[in-house]
Design a protein around this motif. Sequence first.
Motif, mmCIF file in Angstrom:
data_model
loop_
_atom_site.group_PDB
_atom_site.id
_atom_site.type_symbol
_atom_site.label_atom_id
_atom_site.label_comp_id
_atom_site.label_asym_id
_atom_site.label_seq_id
_atom_site.Cartn_x
_atom_site.Cartn_y
_atom_site.Cartn_z
ATOM 1 N N LEU A 1 1.943 -6.566 -2.416
ATOM 2 C CA LEU A 1 1.142 -5.721 -1.443
ATOM 3 C C LEU A 1 -0.565 -5.609 -1.023
ATOM 4 N N VAL A 2 -1.358 -7.036 -2.016
ATOM 5 C CA VAL A 2 -2.353 -7.263 -1.936
ATOM 6 C C VAL A 2 -1.978 -8.384 -0.765
ATOM 7 N N LEU A 3 -0.690 -9.224 -1.021
ATOM 8 C CA LEU A 3 -0.550 -10.251 0.059
ATOM 9 C C LEU A 3 0.119 -9.800 1.392
ATOM 10 N N GLY A 4 -0.050 -8.345 1.705
ATOM 11 C CA GLY A 4 1.297 -8.059 2.870
ATOM 12 C C GLY A 4 -0.715 -7.362 3.381
ATOM 13 N N LEU A 5 -1.581 -6.262 2.160
ATOM 14 C CA LEU A 5 -2.733 -6.140 3.366
ATOM 15 C C LEU A 5 -3.440 -7.006 4.150
ATOM 16 N N ASN B 1 5.758 -5.890 4.018
ATOM 17 C CA ASN B 1 4.595 -4.545 3.916
ATOM 18 C C ASN B 1 3.854 -5.210 5.055
ATOM 19 N N ALA B 2 3.171 -5.974 5.087
ATOM 20 C CA ALA B 2 2.083 -6.423 6.264
ATOM 21 C C ALA B 2 3.247 -5.844 7.717
ATOM 22 N N GLU B 3 3.785 -5.881 7.944
ATOM 23 C CA GLU B 3 4.317 -5.019 8.837
ATOM 24 C C GLU B 3 4.168 -4.144 8.942
ATOM 25 N N ALA B 4 4.217 -3.323 7.857
ATOM 26 C CA ALA B 4 4.093 -1.484 7.827
ATOM 27 C C ALA B 4 2.072 -1.266 7.796
ATOM 28 N N ILE B 5 1.894 -2.051 6.386
ATOM 29 C CA ILE B 5 0.502 -1.588 6.984
ATOM 30 C C ILE B 5 0.298 -1.939 8.387
ATOM 31 N N ARG B 6 0.152 -3.019 8.877
ATOM 32 C CA ARG B 6 -0.428 -3.386 10.496
ATOM 33 C C ARG B 6 -0.258 -1.674 11.367
ATOM 34 N N ALA B 7 1.350 -1.808 11.436
ATOM 35 C CA ALA B 7 1.679 -0.661 12.539
ATOM 36 C C ALA B 7 0.344 0.798 11.395
ATOM 37 N N ALA B 8 0.258 1.126 10.658
ATOM 38 C CA ALA B 8 -0.604 2.475 10.130
ATOM 39 C C ALA B 8 -2.230 1.643 10.345
ATOM 40 N N ILE B 9 -2.240 0.523 10.549
ATOM 41 C CA ILE B 9 -3.492 0.576 11.062
ATOM 42 C C ILE B 9 -4.256 0.824 11.987
ATOM 43 N N LEU B 10 -2.599 0.895 12.913
ATOM 44 C CA LEU B 10 -2.912 0.509 14.228
ATOM 45 C C LEU B 10 -2.660 1.528 14.708
ATOM 46 N N ALA B 11 -1.947 3.077 14.479
ATOM 47 C CA ALA B 11 -1.813 4.487 14.374
ATOM 48 C C ALA B 11 -3.231 4.842 14.153
ATOM 49 N N ILE B 12 -4.817 4.877 13.659
ATOM 50 C CA ILE B 12 -5.304 5.438 13.609
ATOM 51 C C ILE B 12 -6.534 4.702 14.457
ATOM 52 N N PRO B 13 -6.262 6.375 14.940
ATOM 53 C CA PRO B 13 -7.349 6.515 16.363
ATOM 54 C C PRO B 13 -8.133 5.617 16.449
ATOM 55 N N GLU B 14 -8.783 5.008 17.441
ATOM 56 C CA GLU B 14 -10.269 4.202 17.423
ATOM 57 C C GLU B 14 -11.330 5.044 17.177
ATOM 58 N N ILE C 1 -12.719 3.668 6.071
ATOM 59 C CA ILE C 1 -12.208 5.180 6.745
ATOM 60 C C ILE C 1 -11.299 4.469 7.109
ATOM 61 N N VAL C 2 -10.876 3.505 7.469
ATOM 62 C CA VAL C 2 -9.555 3.226 8.385
ATOM 63 C C VAL C 2 -8.703 2.613 7.434
ATOM 64 N N LEU C 3 -8.468 2.062 6.228
ATOM 65 C CA LEU C 3 -7.682 1.666 5.143
ATOM 66 C C LEU C 3 -6.643 2.734 4.176
ATOM 67 N N PRO C 4 -7.769 3.981 4.355
ATOM 68 C CA PRO C 4 -7.238 4.731 3.290
ATOM 69 C C PRO C 4 -6.336 5.720 4.094
ATOM 70 N N GLN C 5 -6.531 6.227 5.328
ATOM 71 C CA GLN C 5 -6.115 6.506 6.119
ATOM 72 C C GLN C 5 -3.613 6.136 6.698
ATOM 73 N N ALA C 6 -5.121 4.616 6.707
ATOM 74 C CA ALA C 6 -3.934 3.884 7.336
ATOM 75 C C ALA C 6 -2.367 3.496 6.170
ATOM 76 N N PHE C 7 -3.633 3.919 5.225
ATOM 77 C CA PHE C 7 -2.113 3.108 3.986
ATOM 78 C C PHE C 7 -1.450 4.882 3.314
ATOM 79 N N GLN C 8 -1.944 5.998 4.252
ATOM 80 C CA GLN C 8 -1.535 7.105 3.812
ATOM 81 C C GLN C 8 -0.280 7.096 4.862
ATOM 82 N N ILE C 9 -0.404 6.172 5.371
ATOM 83 C CA ILE C 9 0.562 6.436 6.526
ATOM 84 C C ILE C 9 1.604 5.607 6.036
ATOM 85 N N ALA C 10 1.353 4.085 5.758
ATOM 86 C CA ALA C 10 1.965 3.302 4.975
ATOM 87 C C ALA C 10 3.330 3.657 3.806
ATOM 88 N N PHE C 11 2.514 4.434 3.265
ATOM 89 C CA PHE C 11 3.226 5.251 1.589
ATOM 90 C C PHE C 11 4.075 4.837 1.765
#
Lengths: 236, 241
Positions: free
Chosen positions: A36-40, A105-118, A138-148
């Motif tokens: 998780l840490v490395l993936g992030l 996990n990196a791919e899951a988190i990356r996709a989630a970050i990209l899903a957060i509106p600019e 702001i961004v990572l807490p929201q991305a975490f919800q999507i990646a969960f």
Amino acid sequence: MSDRVFEIVTSSFMKLLIPGITVTIPLTILSFLLSLVLGLLLAVSQTANIKGLKQFSVFYIWIFRGTPLIVQLFIIFHGLPTIGIYIEAFWAAIIAFGLNLAAYNAEAIRAAILAIPEGQLEAAYMIGLSYPIAMIRIVLPQAFQIAFPSLFNNLISLLKDTSLASSITVVEMFAVVQQITGRTYEYFALYLEVAFIYLIFSTLLTFLQSYLEKKFVWKSDATKEEKRGRRRAMLG
Amino acid sequence: MLEIIGLKKSYGDNEILKGIDFKVDKGEVIAVIGPSGSGKTTLLRCISFLSNSDEGIMRLDDYECDMKSATKSEVSHLRENMGFVFQSFNLFRNMTVIKNVMEGLITARKMDKKEAKEIALEMLEKVGMLEKKDSYPDELSGGQSQRVAIARAVALNPRVILFDEPTSALDPELTGEVLDVMKKLADEGTTMVVVTHEMGFARDVASRVVFMADGYIVEEGPAKEVIDNPREERTRQFLSR
């Protein structure tokens, strides 16, 4: 089922469950935390567009997703000693599982970050937050919800994949069942039994997932209560 | 107070802003109007450094900076003086209404929690959103969201607030509540630049109207004058639609 098979299966249950709880589960948890840490870090170094780091991250994911987990496990446990690096089997397994799953996990988190509106980042900038602070607040807490859900999916895969650690001498649940079958020759019943225990573990994880997913929704307590009330009313 | 000189901006071959000179004085409410694609939003985005500019000077009182090559610290200094209200609200989804308003005060301005909370409550009261202070953005209507977004901007006490089509994403029956809040701010002497399609608001609330078309400022002047008696043909055309 003959009395003998019944006797073997019942007497083996605790013998399997104990290494399941004391080895398989710690192995899963520690590997997952590492991944998780490395993936992030891998995900953020890609979305932050940090030169060099981004290329490294892409390369890393290419390598660890593109080669078999068991080969990675063998390289770390059997391969590294030939260049003078000795790692105890349990920790070698954690490193291999952690490094491998980090790529996914990196791919899951990356996709989630990209899903957060600019706009979320822009709004953060306009109230005076810097990029790193805006990401953290702001961004990572929201991305975490999507990646969960994807992350949890990976966790459940990992739980089962830890059985591969038996191949590098870690005495986890699957290694123990192999020892017992070696003595008793009751392959069918015992492998079914160990499959059943894995199934219990992953079922518990599935329950944990749906419990946590409900917790992660950003709704006020009043709305949640109202929703529960409506559901109860519908069920009569 | 805030002045922009010779602002230019292109996206690829498409030149959006072709040399804009723009000035805001303290207490002014400027309505920026004009047809779609005339560069109104781009102007606000360049002023707030959300988009890069190709050319242009920005002056804030005695502070001057080249907009093209502004450094991080210049940008953050200038942004401290600006608030921004987005068309799509952009409330932080992971925070309650009051936390949205407190975030800038606590995280950026390092204010202590108690003081930040007092300010946030005061701002929410001003925009009529005190009751919803513990709700999350997903639970609000568009009009409510925008009022919270305005409170979030006002809480930091910026010298000028930039509004980018603040009512364009709202149902017609919800625009009123947002415009009322903006009118209240204007009456209190808040300096505002408002990109808008609401001609009524521009005419009655703004002190000055800037009409943009094709990347230029075609005409500007006192609001009622420009809207009721435009001098330029291009402005007349736009307003008669």
